[in-house]
Write a protein that holds these residues in place. Sequence first.
Motif, PDB file in Angstrom:
ATOM      1  N   CYS A 186     -20.504  36.012  92.747  1.00 46.53           N
ATOM      2  CA  CYS A 186     -20.099  37.054  92.469  1.00 46.53           C
ATOM      3  C   CYS A 186     -18.432  36.897  92.213  1.00 46.53           C
ATOM      4  O   CYS A 186     -17.738  37.255  91.133  1.00 46.53           O
ATOM      5  CB  CYS A 186     -20.352  38.235  93.275  1.00 46.53           C
ATOM      6  SG  CYS A 186     -19.088  39.857  93.012  1.00 46.53           S
ATOM      7  N   ALA A 187     -17.871  36.131  93.240  1.00 47.65           N
ATOM      8  CA  ALA A 187     -16.289  35.887  93.297  1.00 47.65           C
ATOM      9  C   ALA A 187     -16.309  34.962  92.224  1.00 47.65           C
ATOM     10  O   ALA A 187     -15.055  35.031  91.644  1.00 47.65           O
ATOM     11  CB  ALA A 187     -15.937  35.425  94.686  1.00 47.65           C
ATOM     12  N   ASP A 188     -17.119  33.974  91.948  1.00 41.15           N
ATOM     13  CA  ASP A 188     -16.594  33.108  90.815  1.00 41.15           C
ATOM     14  C   ASP A 188     -16.485  33.651  89.612  1.00 41.15           C
ATOM     15  O   ASP A 188     -15.691  33.127  88.670  1.00 41.15           O
ATOM     16  CB  ASP A 188     -18.009  32.065  90.751  1.00 41.15           C
ATOM     17  CG  ASP A 188     -18.166  31.051  91.840  1.00 41.15           C
ATOM     18  OD1 ASP A 188     -16.987  30.517  92.445  1.00 41.15           O
ATOM     19  OD2 ASP A 188     -19.377  30.648  92.222  1.00 41.15           O
ATOM     20  N   LEU A 189     -17.216  34.552  89.208  1.00 40.98           N
ATOM     21  CA  LEU A 189     -17.152  35.238  87.864  1.00 40.98           C
ATOM     22  C   LEU A 189     -15.823  35.592  87.725  1.00 40.98           C
ATOM     23  O   LEU A 189     -15.061  35.400  86.565  1.00 40.98           O
ATOM     24  CB  LEU A 189     -18.185  36.490  87.642  1.00 40.98           C
ATOM     25  CG  LEU A 189     -19.686  35.916  87.823  1.00 40.98           C
ATOM     26  CD1 LEU A 189     -20.510  37.142  87.883  1.00 40.98           C
ATOM     27  CD2 LEU A 189     -20.023  35.107  86.503  1.00 40.98           C
ATOM     28  N   LEU A 190     -15.131  36.521  88.629  1.00 33.06           N
ATOM     29  CA  LEU A 190     -13.729  37.052  88.695  1.00 33.06           C
ATOM     30  C   LEU A 190     -12.806  35.746  88.590  1.00 33.06           C
ATOM     31  O   LEU A 190     -11.973  35.985  87.868  1.00 33.06           O
ATOM     32  CB  LEU A 190     -13.620  37.530  89.937  1.00 33.06           C
ATOM     33  CG  LEU A 190     -12.179  38.484  89.922  1.00 33.06           C
ATOM     34  CD1 LEU A 190     -12.113  39.506  88.584  1.00 33.06           C
ATOM     35  CD2 LEU A 190     -11.866  39.436  91.265  1.00 33.06           C
ATOM     36  N   ALA A 191     -13.028  34.762  89.681  1.00 37.15           N
ATOM     37  CA  ALA A 191     -12.095  33.532  89.346  1.00 37.15           C
ATOM     38  C   ALA A 191     -11.966  32.711  87.968  1.00 37.15           C
ATOM     39  O   ALA A 191     -11.040  32.421  87.412  1.00 37.15           O
ATOM     40  CB  ALA A 191     -12.703  32.554  90.614  1.00 37.15           C
ATOM     41  N   VAL A 192     -13.107  32.692  87.380  1.00 37.02           N
ATOM     42  CA  VAL A 192     -13.314  32.210  86.004  1.00 37.02           C
ATOM     43  C   VAL A 192     -12.564  32.987  85.107  1.00 37.02           C
ATOM     44  O   VAL A 192     -11.850  32.457  84.281  1.00 37.02           O
ATOM     45  CB  VAL A 192     -14.721  31.869  85.827  1.00 37.02           C
ATOM     46  CG1 VAL A 192     -14.604  31.405  84.238  1.00 37.02           C
ATOM     47  CG2 VAL A 192     -15.220  30.835  86.615  1.00 37.02           C
ATOM     48  N   ALA A 193     -12.813  34.397  85.130  1.00 40.62           N
ATOM     49  CA  ALA A 193     -12.028  35.102  84.290  1.00 40.62           C
ATOM     50  C   ALA A 193     -10.470  35.073  84.468  1.00 40.62           C
ATOM     51  O   ALA A 193      -9.738  35.109  83.155  1.00 40.62           O
ATOM     52  CB  ALA A 193     -12.566  36.552  84.270  1.00 40.62           C
ATOM     53  N   VAL A 194     -10.152  35.009  85.652  1.00 37.99           N
ATOM     54  CA  VAL A 194      -8.592  34.810  85.822  1.00 37.99           C
ATOM     55  C   VAL A 194      -7.920  33.640  85.502  1.00 37.99           C
ATOM     56  O   VAL A 194      -6.850  33.408  84.804  1.00 37.99           O
ATOM     57  CB  VAL A 194      -8.388  35.244  87.297  1.00 37.99           C
ATOM     58  CG1 VAL A 194      -6.928  35.020  87.833  1.00 37.99           C
ATOM     59  CG2 VAL A 194      -8.781  36.689  87.599  1.00 37.99           C
TER      60      VAL A 194
END
Length: 253
Positions: free
Chosen positions: A56-64
Amino acid sequence: MPQLALWQWALLALGAFSVGVSKTGVPGLGIVSVVIFTLLLPTKFSVGAALLVLICADLLAVAVHRKNGDLKQVLRLLPWTVAGIALGAQFLGRVDDKLLKPVLGGVLFVICLLSIWRGQQKAPPEVPVWAAPLVGLAAGFTTMIANAAGPVTTLYLLAMRLPKEAFLGTAAVFFFFINWIKIPFAFFQSKIIDLDSLRFAILLFPAAILGGIVGKPLAERIPQKRFEQLALTLTAIGSLWMLVGALLAARMK
């Protein structure tokens, strides 16, 4: 699903929050979640639930941070990491909680010693050619048995002298790939992910997302030198904390 008290849920939410912050802003902080999940939950259940929170956190990190990632560094590590994941899955499928906790603590203790040694070097040595295969195997094994590849990966990326933005982007892309690669191993071979762990993880997703949102502005305010020092210090402290926590938990059971 484990029956937990309110204070235990609060600590698990803190762990999920630390995952989000570590993914987008302060590498090394995610080790807090490894300790909390391992101490409060059955070890194999904790590994599966934490993996889902990490994704879940990876998805946000990659987006950023994806635009700043160094794909050459990712591709240099990835094949060896997949091999390490396969070894970790074999190990995880054959051991029980009593053995897994001390093994995990020992692995992280070695990582801690390496981080302390490197931090004491006035002029850190050049990264040898064999470092990528060794780091990849270690990252794959530790991430499969405990979602704890952060310390060894942090040391490697710091040794490669990546700028702060490139460090965060490379780590985001690397962990995005390896955490998704782990899913088949976790579901079919090690059987650490099921509907219970999924339902459990979903309850912690908001805390992880909030941490990811907080992490980005933190990273923007931290100078490069302080960023490197903070990442190294958290890696060392977290590894020692994990060792002590794992040994205490094993002794109590």
